[in-house]
Design a protein around this motif. Structure first.
Motif, mmCIF file in Angstrom:
data_model
loop_
_atom_site.group_PDB
_atom_site.id
_atom_site.type_symbol
_atom_site.label_atom_id
_atom_site.label_comp_id
_atom_site.label_asym_id
_atom_site.label_seq_id
_atom_site.Cartn_x
_atom_site.Cartn_y
_atom_site.Cartn_z
ATOM 1 N N GLY A 87 0.797 -1.231 0.000
ATOM 2 C CA GLY A 87 0.000 0.000 0.000
ATOM 3 C C GLY A 87 0.822 1.269 0.000
ATOM 4 N N PHE A 88 2.142 1.150 0.107
ATOM 5 C CA PHE A 88 3.020 2.320 0.056
ATOM 6 C C PHE A 88 3.583 2.475 -1.361
ATOM 7 C CE2 PHE A 88 3.403 1.044 4.528
ATOM 8 C CZ PHE A 88 3.311 2.266 5.184
ATOM 9 N N VAL A 89 4.038 3.687 -1.650
ATOM 10 C CA VAL A 89 4.833 3.897 -2.853
ATOM 11 C C VAL A 89 6.279 3.625 -2.453
ATOM 12 C CG1 VAL A 89 5.571 5.548 -4.608
ATOM 13 C CG2 VAL A 89 3.252 5.667 -3.674
ATOM 14 N N LYS A 90 6.948 2.799 -3.258
ATOM 15 C CA LYS A 90 8.326 2.446 -2.920
ATOM 16 C C LYS A 90 9.268 3.304 -3.743
ATOM 17 C CE LYS A 90 11.146 -1.719 -2.472
ATOM 18 N NZ LYS A 90 11.154 -3.171 -2.668
ATOM 19 N N VAL A 91 10.187 3.969 -3.072
ATOM 20 C CA VAL A 91 11.106 4.865 -3.776
ATOM 21 C C VAL A 91 12.556 4.492 -3.460
ATOM 22 C CG1 VAL A 91 9.480 6.794 -3.832
ATOM 23 C CG2 VAL A 91 11.052 6.569 -1.905
ATOM 24 N N PRO A 92 13.465 4.901 -4.367
ATOM 25 C CA PRO A 92 14.869 4.528 -4.165
ATOM 26 C C PRO A 92 15.429 5.077 -2.864
ATOM 27 C CG PRO A 92 14.538 5.530 -6.330
ATOM 28 C CD PRO A 92 13.272 5.690 -5.577
ATOM 29 N N ARG A 93 16.490 4.485 -2.456
ATOM 30 C CA ARG A 93 17.215 4.880 -1.259
ATOM 31 C C ARG A 93 17.505 6.380 -1.296
ATOM 32 N NH1 ARG A 93 21.977 2.786 1.544
ATOM 33 N NH2 ARG A 93 23.517 4.428 1.657
ATOM 34 N N ILE A 94 17.299 7.020 -0.168
ATOM 35 C CA ILE A 94 17.608 8.445 -0.071
ATOM 36 C C ILE A 94 18.916 8.569 0.672
ATOM 37 C CG2 ILE A 94 16.864 10.631 0.924
ATOM 38 C CD1 ILE A 94 14.014 8.808 0.607
ATOM 39 N N GLN A 99 19.576 14.081 0.842
ATOM 40 C CA GLN A 99 18.614 14.465 1.869
ATOM 41 C C GLN A 99 18.247 15.933 1.696
ATOM 42 O OE1 GLN A 99 16.843 13.189 4.107
ATOM 43 N NE2 GLN A 99 16.242 15.048 5.152
ATOM 44 N N LEU B 130 7.530 9.664 4.953
ATOM 45 C CA LEU B 130 8.422 8.615 4.478
ATOM 46 C C LEU B 130 8.638 7.609 5.597
ATOM 47 C CD1 LEU B 130 11.239 10.578 2.634
ATOM 48 C CD2 LEU B 130 9.411 9.225 1.647
ATOM 49 N N VAL B 131 8.455 6.358 5.259
ATOM 50 C CA VAL B 131 8.736 5.314 6.225
ATOM 51 C C VAL B 131 10.034 4.674 5.769
ATOM 52 C CG1 VAL B 131 7.896 3.193 7.264
ATOM 53 C CG2 VAL B 131 6.276 4.943 6.522
ATOM 54 N N HIS B 132 11.067 4.795 6.604
ATOM 55 C CA HIS B 132 12.377 4.311 6.175
ATOM 56 C C HIS B 132 12.509 2.839 6.501
ATOM 57 C CE1 HIS B 132 13.605 8.274 5.059
ATOM 58 N NE2 HIS B 132 13.043 8.705 6.169
ATOM 59 N N ILE B 137 16.951 7.343 8.922
ATOM 60 C CA ILE B 137 16.943 8.034 7.638
ATOM 61 C C ILE B 137 18.246 7.774 6.890
ATOM 62 C CG2 ILE B 137 17.881 10.181 8.625
ATOM 63 C CD1 ILE B 137 15.896 11.671 6.833
ATOM 64 N N SER B 140 19.111 3.751 4.871
ATOM 65 C CA SER B 140 17.957 2.953 4.455
ATOM 66 C C SER B 140 18.226 2.365 3.080
ATOM 67 C CB SER B 140 16.711 3.830 4.348
ATOM 68 O OG SER B 140 16.473 4.491 5.545
ATOM 69 N N TYR B 142 15.734 1.452 0.979
ATOM 70 C CA TYR B 142 14.757 2.144 0.160
ATOM 71 C C TYR B 142 13.755 2.771 1.113
ATOM 72 C CZ TYR B 142 12.173 -2.118 1.189
ATOM 73 O OH TYR B 142 11.553 -3.155 1.833
ATOM 74 N N SER B 143 12.848 3.553 0.581
ATOM 75 C CA SER B 143 11.864 4.197 1.449
ATOM 76 C C SER B 143 10.456 3.914 0.947
ATOM 77 C CB SER B 143 12.077 5.708 1.473
ATOM 78 O OG SER B 143 13.297 6.005 2.080
ATOM 79 N N LEU B 144 9.517 3.923 1.849
ATOM 80 C CA LEU B 144 8.113 3.748 1.510
ATOM 81 C C LEU B 144 7.405 5.064 1.791
ATOM 82 C CD1 LEU B 144 7.572 0.254 3.157
ATOM 83 C CD2 LEU B 144 8.033 0.771 0.752
ATOM 84 N N VAL B 145 6.491 5.451 0.890
ATOM 85 C CA VAL B 145 5.842 6.749 1.040
ATOM 86 C C VAL B 145 4.344 6.590 1.247
ATOM 87 C CG1 VAL B 145 5.807 9.112 0.181
ATOM 88 C CG2 VAL B 145 7.477 7.498 -0.728
ATOM 89 N N ASP B 146 3.845 7.324 2.229
ATOM 90 C CA ASP B 146 2.413 7.367 2.516
ATOM 91 C C ASP B 146 1.971 8.820 2.328
ATOM 92 O OD1 ASP B 146 -0.116 7.385 3.565
ATOM 93 O OD2 ASP B 146 0.477 6.864 5.631
#
Lengths: 102, 476
Positions: A87-94, A99, B130-132, B137, B140, B142-146
Motif C-alpha cells: 500500500g506504500f509507494v516504494k522509492v529509491p534509497r535516499i 537528503q 516517508l517510512v524508512h 533516515i 535505508s 529504500y523508502s516507503l511513502v504514505d
C-alpha cells in the motif's frame, strides 16, 4: 564576466535529480541562454507605477466548507506509482547527500 | 573566549480540520497508507486546489493568539524541491506575502518574563510521510511513502533569533504549545508529529553584534530532545570555534539514540527553492469583519486564565500556573469548585492526593468526574468520614470511578463519633488490655497510642483518634 550556462545547467539538473548527457547539457545551456535573453528583453519594459502582478484576475480566492469527501480507492491512487509495497509507494534509497527536507 | 548563543525556531503544526487544505480528503491519523488521497493532493494533472475555510479560520485564530498582525491580502507560492514526500515536486506555501507578520509570546524564564518576538506566521500544505525501511533516515535501503498526510493544513511559525539556550527554547516551545492548545487550533502532539520544531543555532563572541554561521537542527521529537540537541550543538560549535575553526553552514539531524547531532548536507540557499506565485490559487483576501469575528471568539488564553484563576479562587501564582499549564487539570478544578467552593482545600487535594493517585494508577484527569471529588470533600468537611478514609476512597474513586458517597453508604464507612457510641468501645478495650492500661498509668505515653489503635481497629478506622485520646484519658 559572462554567465556560465554550463554550470547553471549542472546546478538545475542536480536540484531536479536529473542526470544529463554532455550533448543534452550543451543543448540546454543554449536554450537556457535564450530564455534568459527573452526575460531580459521583457525587463526592459518601463513598469513605473505598475504594481507587481501575480494573477491576471482581480477576484479573491474562493473558500470551501470543511467537509470530508471520498478519496480515491487505493488501487487508483497508486496507479501511476512505478513501484509499490504494502500500500506504500516504494522509492529509491535516499542517501545523505540527497537528503533535502523542508 | 565566552560565546553568546543565538537560537531561532521554526515551528510547524497541523491544524485541526476534518478535511485537507485544498481537497476533501480526510485528515484522520493512522489510516491505511495512501487511502486518504485524491487527484488534488496527489498532484494529478488537471486537478485544482480550493481553500478550506476552516483552515484559514484556524490559521488566523492562531496568529491572533500569538499577537501577530493579520495581513488581509496574502499570497501562496510554490516552493520547488524534489523529494519523494512531495507528490507534486513542490509544496504550496507562502513566501513574501505571508498571512501574518510579527507577533510575540511572553515566556516565563528563569529570570522572569521574557518576550520572544515572532517573524511571521504562514499557512502551507503538509508533505507526505516517508517510512524508512532501514534503521533510520541514513542507511535505508529504500523508502516507503504514505501520502495520507500530504495536503493537511500546516501552520509555520518563525521566531526571531532571540533565545539563548536549549532550556529557553524548550520553555518557549512549551508555552507556545499551551497557547495553541487553548486557541484550539491543533492537538500539538510532538510524538505524532502534529507539532514539530526545527532550530537555527549559532554562536558569536560575547559583545559582538554580527551573527555567527548557523547550523539548522532537525528531527527533535520531544521538548526534552529540543533542549538536549541544542545544548549538544552549543558545545559542538564552541569546540570548533575555540579550536580556531569555523562553523560550516549545514543541516544536522538529532540522533536521539546516541544523543548527538549528525550532519546531513550543506545548506542550500533559499533561491534554490525557486519560489514563484502559485498560479492555481488566487490571492487570499480576507474581510476585516472575518478577522474581527475570529478575534472576538478567541478562547481564553493561558495568560488570561492564570490571572482569572488567581482572582476567582484566590490561588497563588504557582498554583494558577499548574492549573493552566495542565489545562485538563484546570478544567477539573474549576468544575469541582462549582460544587465545592472551599477553593484552597480543593486545590490541596487536587495537587496532592489526586495527582498522586492519577500517577499511581496511570489515569488521566479527564477520566475522573470532578463532582465525585467535590462530594468526597463534603463528606469529610461534614465529619461523616475521617481523613484516612477519605484518602482511601479517593484512591478507589480514581481506580474504578466509584462514587465515594455510595461507597460510604454501602460499606458503612461513616465516622463513628460521640460519647454514646464510642464509650462502650473504649471501656471494652480498657477491660481487655489491663497491661497497657497499667503501663500508661506508670507514665508510658506509648501505651495510650496502643489503646487508641485498638479502638480504631474495632471501628475499622472510622473513629477520630483525637476524640478517642480524650475518652481514654478520662476513663483510665
Amino acid at each position: 564576466m559572462p554567465f556560465d550556462f554550463g554550470k547553471e545547467v549542472d546546478h538545475v539538473a542536480r536540484l531536479a535529480r536529473l542526470s544529463l548527457e554532455e550533448d543534452e547539457k550543451e543543448r540546454m545551456a543554449g536554450q537556457l541562454s535564450d530564455i534568459l535573453k527573452t526575460a531580459r528583453r521583457i525587463q526592459e519594459l518601463d513598469t513605473t507605477g505598475i504594481e507587481p502582478t501575480s494573477h491576471v484576475t482581480e477576484r479573491p480566492a474562493v473558500l470551501r466548507e470543511d467537509r470530508v469527501r471520498p478519496s480515491l480507492p487505493l488501487d487508483k491512487a497508486l496507479r501511476n506509482a512505478p513501484r509499490r509495497e504494502k500500500g506504500f509507494v516504494k522509492v529509491p534509497r535516499i542517501t545523505v547527500s540527497e537528503q533535502d527536507q523542508k | 573566549m565566552k560565546y553568546e548563543v543565538i537560537i531561532g525556531l521554526e515551528i510547524h503544526l497541523e491544524l485541526l480540520t476534518a478535511s485537507k487544505l485544498f481537497c476533501g480528503c480526510s485528515t484522520a491519523f493512522g489510516r491505511e497508507p495512501n487511502t486518504n488521497c485524491c487527484p488534488v493532493c496527489l498532484g494529478l494533472p488537471g486537478s485544482l486546489p480550493v481553500f478550506n475555510r476552516r483552515a484559514i479560520e484556524l490559521a488566523v485564530t492562531a496568529a491572533l493568539a500569538l499577537n501577530s498582525e493579520i495581513r488581509l491580502w496574502s499570497r501562496f507560492d510554490r516552493k520547488n524541491y524534489f523529494y519523494p514526500d512531495l507528490p507534486k515536486a513542490y509544496q504550496v506555501s507562502q513566501y513574501d506575502q505571508p498571512l501574518a507578520r510579527g507577533g510575540y509570546l511572553e515566556v516565563d524564564v528563569a529570570v522572569g518574563k521574557r518576550r520572544i518576538n515572532l517573524e511571521r506566521v504562514h499557512l502551507e500544505e503538509e508533505a507526505g510521510k516517508l517510512v524508512h525501511a532501514g534503521h533510520s533516515i541514513i542507511g535505508s535501503g529504500y523508502s516507503l511513502v504514505d501520502y495520507n498526510r500530504a495536503g493537511i493544513p500546516l501552520l509555520e511559525i518563525v521566531t526571531a533569533p532571540e533565545m539563548h539556550s536549549g532550556r529557553e527554547a524548550r520553555l518557549f516551545l512549551e508555552d507556545l504549545r499551551t497557547v495553541l492548545l487553548y486557541a484550539g487550533v491543533s492537538d500539538c502532539k510532538m510524538e505524532e508529529g502534529s507539532l514539530r520544531c526545527d532550530a537555527n543555532i549559532s554562536l558569536r563572541p560575547e559583545g559582538s553584534s554580527i551573527l555567527g554561521t548557523k547550523a539548522e537542527v532537525k528531527n527533535m521529537n520531544s521538548f526534552r530532545s529540543v533542549e538536549l540537541a541544542l545544548d549538544y550543538e552549543v558545545q559542538r560549535q564552541e569546540k570548533v570555534l575555540s579550536g580556531g575553526g569555523s562553523v560550516v553552514q549545514e543541516t544536522c539531524h538529532w540522533d536521539e539514540e546516541n544523543k548527538q547531532t549528525i550532519t546531513l548536507r550543506g545548506k542550500e540557499g533559499s533561491s534554490d527553492y525557486r519560489y514563484f506565485p502559485e498560479p492555481d490559487l488566487l490571492p487570499l483576501v480576507l474581510e476585516n469583519t472575518f478577522v474581527e469575528d475570529l478575534g472576538r471568539s478567541l478562547p481564553e488564553l493561558p495568560s488570561e486564565r492564570r490571572e482569572r484563576l488567581r482572582e476567582q479562587y484566590g490561588l497563588e501564582k504557582e498554583e494558577a500556573f499548574l492549573l493552566t499549564a495542565n489545562r485538563e487539570l484546570g478544567d477539573f478544578f474549576e468544575k469541582a469548585a462549582k460544587a465545592y467552593p472551599v477553593y484552597d482545600n480543593l486545590f490541596n487535594w487536587v495537587q496532592g492526593d489526586l495527582l498522586y493517585q492519577l500517577r499511581e494508577n496511570d489515569k488521566k484527569v479527564e477520566e475522573i468526574d470532578p463532582n465525585l471529588l467535590a462530594g468526597l470533600l463534603q463528606l469529610l468537611d461534614e465529619g461523616s468520614i475521617n481523613r484516612p478514609v477519605a484518602k482511601e476512597l479517593l484512591a478507589e474513586m480514581v481506580q474504578s470511578g466509584a462514587d465515594p458517597k455510595e461507597m460510604v453508604r454501602e460499606r458503612g464507612l461513616e465516622r463513628i463519633s460521640g460519647r454514646d457510641r464510642l464509650l462502650p468501645l473504649v471501656e471494652q478495650v480498657i477491660a481487655e488490655n489491663p497491661e497497657a492500661v497499667e503501663n500508661y498509668r506508670q507514665g508510658k505515653n506509648k501505651a495510650l497510642a496502643f489503646l487508641v489503635g485498638k479502638v480504631m481497629a474495632a471501628t475499622k478506622g472510622r473513629a477520630d483518634p483525637a476524640e478517642l485520646n480524650r475518652l481514654l484519658k478520662e476513663k483510665i
